[in-house]
Write a protein that holds these residues in place. Sequence first.
Motif, PDB file in Angstrom:
ATOM      1  N   LEU A  40       4.370  10.875   1.978  1.00 30.15           N
ATOM      2  CA  LEU A  40       4.330   9.429   2.199  1.00 30.15           C
ATOM      3  C   LEU A  40       3.587   9.047   3.473  1.00 30.15           C
ATOM      4  CD1 LEU A  40       7.912   8.483   0.991  1.00 30.15           C
ATOM      5  CD2 LEU A  40       5.756   8.407  -0.274  1.00 30.15           C
ATOM      6  N   SER A  41       2.909   9.989   4.081  1.00 34.30           N
ATOM      7  CA  SER A  41       1.992   9.689   5.180  1.00 34.30           C
ATOM      8  C   SER A  41       0.903  10.743   5.172  1.00 34.30           C
ATOM      9  CB  SER A  41       2.710   9.676   6.534  1.00 34.30           C
ATOM     10  OG  SER A  41       3.085  10.986   6.922  1.00 34.30           O
ATOM     11  N   GLN A  42      -0.170  10.488   5.894  1.00 35.08           N
ATOM     12  CA  GLN A  42      -1.274  11.446   5.947  1.00 35.08           C
ATOM     13  C   GLN A  42      -1.254  12.132   7.304  1.00 35.08           C
ATOM     14  OE1 GLN A  42      -5.100   9.806   5.174  1.00 35.08           O
ATOM     15  NE2 GLN A  42      -6.141  11.778   5.157  1.00 35.08           N
ATOM     16  N   SER A  43      -0.882  13.406   7.281  1.00 33.95           N
ATOM     17  CA  SER A  43      -0.797  14.192   8.504  1.00 33.95           C
ATOM     18  C   SER A  43       0.114  13.479   9.501  1.00 33.95           C
ATOM     19  CB  SER A  43      -2.204  14.419   9.074  1.00 33.95           C
ATOM     20  OG  SER A  43      -2.157  15.319  10.162  1.00 33.95           O
ATOM     21  N   GLU A  44      -0.355  13.317  10.762  1.00 35.51           N
ATOM     22  CA  GLU A  44       0.475  12.695  11.800  1.00 35.51           C
ATOM     23  C   GLU A  44       0.175  11.208  11.975  1.00 35.51           C
ATOM     24  OE1 GLU A  44       2.925  13.975  13.656  1.00 35.51           O
ATOM     25  OE2 GLU A  44       2.822  15.970  12.769  1.00 35.51           O
ATOM     26  N   GLY A  45      -0.627  10.617  11.100  1.00 36.57           N
ATOM     27  CA  GLY A  45      -0.952   9.202  11.242  1.00 36.57           C
ATOM     28  C   GLY A  45       0.259   8.320  11.009  1.00 36.57           C
ATOM     29  N   TYR A  46       0.351   7.235  11.757  1.00 36.24           N
ATOM     30  CA  TYR A  46       1.490   6.327  11.639  1.00 36.24           C
ATOM     31  C   TYR A  46       1.542   5.687  10.254  1.00 36.24           C
ATOM     32  CZ  TYR A  46       2.032   6.574  16.720  1.00 36.24           C
ATOM     33  OH  TYR A  46       2.234   7.005  17.993  1.00 36.24           O
ATOM     34  N   SER A  47       2.764   5.368   9.818  1.00 35.94           N
ATOM     35  CA  SER A  47       2.944   4.668   8.543  1.00 35.94           C
ATOM     36  C   SER A  47       4.244   3.886   8.602  1.00 35.94           C
ATOM     37  CB  SER A  47       2.959   5.666   7.375  1.00 35.94           C
ATOM     38  OG  SER A  47       3.918   6.690   7.606  1.00 35.94           O
ATOM     39  N   SER A  48       4.294   2.787   7.870  1.00 35.52           N
ATOM     40  CA  SER A  48       5.440   1.874   7.984  1.00 35.52           C
ATOM     41  C   SER A  48       5.695   1.213   6.641  1.00 35.52           C
ATOM     42  CB  SER A  48       5.168   0.826   9.078  1.00 35.52           C
ATOM     43  OG  SER A  48       6.274  -0.030   9.234  1.00 35.52           O
ATOM     44  N   GLY A  49       6.114   2.039   5.653  1.00 30.57           N
ATOM     45  CA  GLY A  49       6.358   1.507   4.310  1.00 30.57           C
ATOM     46  C   GLY A  49       7.790   1.081   4.123  1.00 30.57           C
ATOM     47  N   GLY A  50       8.169   1.142   2.940  1.00 37.02           N
ATOM     48  CA  GLY A  50       7.464   1.378   1.703  1.00 37.02           C
ATOM     49  C   GLY A  50       8.475   1.318   0.568  1.00 37.02           C
ATOM     50  N   PHE A  51       8.058   1.553  -0.674  1.00 40.05           N
ATOM     51  CA  PHE A  51       8.926   1.368  -1.841  1.00 40.05           C
ATOM     52  C   PHE A  51       8.454   2.251  -2.979  1.00 40.05           C
ATOM     53  CE2 PHE A  51       9.956  -0.518  -5.907  1.00 40.05           C
ATOM     54  CZ  PHE A  51      11.225  -1.063  -5.761  1.00 40.05           C
ATOM     55  N   PHE A  52       9.407   2.912  -3.664  1.00 44.63           N
ATOM     56  CA  PHE A  52       9.112   3.491  -4.967  1.00 44.63           C
ATOM     57  C   PHE A  52      10.310   3.294  -5.879  1.00 44.63           C
ATOM     58  CE2 PHE A  52      10.371   7.628  -2.778  1.00 44.63           C
ATOM     59  CZ  PHE A  52      11.564   7.814  -3.455  1.00 44.63           C
ATOM     60  N   ALA A  53      10.030   3.269  -7.190  1.00 42.19           N
ATOM     61  CA  ALA A  53      11.083   3.139  -8.201  1.00 42.19           C
ATOM     62  C   ALA A  53      10.592   3.749  -9.502  1.00 42.19           C
ATOM     63  CB  ALA A  53      11.461   1.675  -8.412  1.00 42.19           C
ATOM     64  N   ASP A  54      11.526   4.339 -10.244  1.00 42.41           N
ATOM     65  CA  ASP A  54      11.236   4.895 -11.559  1.00 42.41           C
ATOM     66  C   ASP A  54      10.139   5.953 -11.476  1.00 42.41           C
ATOM     67  OD1 ASP A  54      11.395   5.274 -14.290  1.00 42.41           O
ATOM     68  OD2 ASP A  54      10.114   3.555 -14.782  1.00 42.41           O
ATOM     69  N   ILE A  55      10.290   6.899 -10.541  1.00 39.85           N
ATOM     70  CA  ILE A  55       9.315   7.984 -10.417  1.00 39.85           C
ATOM     71  C   ILE A  55      10.049   9.327 -10.458  1.00 39.85           C
ATOM     72  CG2 ILE A  55       7.848   6.495  -8.995  1.00 39.85           C
ATOM     73  CD1 ILE A  55       8.417   8.361  -6.647  1.00 39.85           C
ATOM     74  N   ASP A  56       9.307  10.353 -10.874  1.00 42.83           N
ATOM     75  CA  ASP A  56       9.851  11.706 -10.983  1.00 42.83           C
ATOM     76  C   ASP A  56       8.972  12.627 -10.150  1.00 42.83           C
ATOM     77  OD1 ASP A  56      11.030  14.099 -11.727  1.00 42.83           O
ATOM     78  OD2 ASP A  56      11.168  13.558 -13.845  1.00 42.83           O
ATOM     79  N   VAL A  57       9.544  13.188  -9.076  1.00 42.07           N
ATOM     80  CA  VAL A  57       8.802  14.074  -8.179  1.00 42.07           C
ATOM     81  C   VAL A  57       9.209  15.509  -8.487  1.00 42.07           C
ATOM     82  CG1 VAL A  57       8.309  14.681  -5.785  1.00 42.07           C
ATOM     83  CG2 VAL A  57       8.725  12.282  -6.411  1.00 42.07           C
TER      84      VAL A  57
END
Length: 709
Positions: A40-57
């Motif tokens: 849910l982020s790329q390497s060490e870059g900052y991120s401030s999400g977020g939402f998921f629903a109805d997914i299968d990991v």
Amino acid sequence: ALNNFWRSCEGVTLTAPRSYWAVSQASPLRRMVVEKDLWLSQSEGYSSGGFFADIDVGGTLVMGTQQQWFGRNARVQTGLECWTGWNYVFVGVKGIDAEAVDRCQWAGDVPKGQRRHGWPGRISAVTETPRIAEKPYLVKDGSKWFIYVPKFVASSTAGPIEDREAGIARKLELTHEVFVATPEMTAFEINMAMQGKDGLLLTPGVYVLTEPLVVKESHFVVLGLGFATLVSPIGLSCIEVLDDLDDVRVAGLVLESGTPAGFKSAQPLLRWGLTVKPTEISPSAPGIASDIFARVGSFRHIDCTPMRVGTMLEFNANGVVVDNVWAWHADHDDCSGFDPGRHSDMASYSFMSDKSHSTHGVVVNGHFVTTYGMAIEHVAGGHMCEWNGEYGQSFFFQAEFPYHTPPVAGAVSYKVNPTVLYHFAMGLGIYIIGTYTAPAAIDISPFSDVRNVVTAVISGNHSQFASQICQRWESSWFTHKLLNCSAPISCSDILCWSPTVPHLNPTQLPQLVSLGFSPSTEQMLQRMPLLELLPKEQLRTASAEENALRLPSITIPTATSSKQATTTKATTTTTTPTTPPTTTPKSTTDRLMTILTGGGKNHKAYENLGTLYGWFSNKKKASIKKASVSGGSKDIPDANVGSEAAERLGDRAANTITLGLIVFMTFCAVPLMCLSLHCARPPRELRPVSSRQALNEDEIDEQTQFVDI
């Protein structure tokens, strides 16, 4: 990824060994299969999400640098990995069990060199989703196009949808049942074309409206593609959903204010229901709002005019489910010449959008409203979220105070009206960037149950929040206006955290009907879904290794004496609720407590009454406030700390009540007899907060018993 907004991915299967979704708000993942790992982020870059629903990991869910995240109805098959993070909330996500939460809370299972300090409030997890319907979506079946509308499920669910065909409530064929709109059409044309149809499909683009789009029929679907953007008419709404409609779906839209800031007022961008109905839930499926993102600011495509909005999203109807919304007062724009290469500090830069106005992000006036994933940022004219309806449930809330414009005095991020008798909220993260201050992060009624409140002050200090949580009592039932504010349990670096605060259960209070409940309220409360919280509503006991990483402990004096204090590590105690004394009432005090609580000291409300009495008393406010984590209720961690103190407070309350009632009986024996015999007039239905008015003479008399007590 701090500027990655307004994008989504739905209905795909990802087969790569590692898939990245590095985003912030308004960027949901839905209806997906991720065969391997999801980052849910790329390497060490900052991120401030977020939402998921109805997914299968199928692999590992790596939270990465995400500050906060909300996930619902998903499956994570090989584990959860946390590097850092402030506020993660998972509802109905399989694979996020107590062990995964425990491991992630303390960052014990992360790559070498990336271990962070333990943060006990980082994850809030509920095993099942109480009530939901997934977002509608577009399908090509053979040579025809349809909008598939998933079923509303009123019972608890967990994991992604397994049988998609069985999960569809209805299929709307585009040629005959849906009107397909384009940005070149006028609002009048679209409204006229909606008549006789079951759905409206808004194709991508910017729709500059001259009148609101109005939903007039039950079971109607409004679906936007490519985040179709609706710019409101001057002073009016983008979308209105009329009263008394069942199973309306509105999804996939950006709503933007088109009212210039020079105007004095503007209606909500989305107004769901025009009036507030009594506390009764609809017998049919409620409305569902999915992926609705509202904004106000100064943008080039509207000639850089600063805009105004009162409330961005307003929900007046009962039973609405709100599934992923973001209300954003722009903190940056494309009209102010900001260049990230030349201007290093966006927080101190002057933007055109700073001249825009916003009063509220989300206002909930309806009853039985449930929200999953609500974010509000930079609203400066009032409370960011204001919740006035009964029986509300909120799973994940994120707010950021404005840092270009000082918020109006007294404004908080999350406000529950003092008269609200039932409210549940879990996973609330509130942040300050810059130098502005706030009286509190959240301001709630004493009946509100909140879990895991996290505050952060970036480039400042914790004292910019005067308090973390305030409980306010201002009602027609009592003449007093009471305020109980508390500091966080623990602080570390920029973060502070509280697991919960003591609260009153209205079903355990005396004279329930006299408090304004309708006769069926107890049954209504019993019908609310029971939530199984992880890890089992208890604060865990840590190992020696984890204790080395633990946040500082705090000293919590009990209310037994101003000279005595008991030290407890709030973050390490496992909840063991104490049982109140069950002595048979004999004294006058005990007999009065029997009348007031319906069972004397053996009634659960006895301890709560002691806590409430502490709010009435001006004496030892500080010690009562410090002891607020020990209220004696099974809903409150460390309940064993203050049970005896609460009992003594209850005795003091009863003695005071005794004296007051002796005087009261001298002049008002007959009304008192009516009180004990419960022969008052039929109770008032709870009034909609939006139409509050002063009590008339009769109502003042009706409430006198509580005023005098």
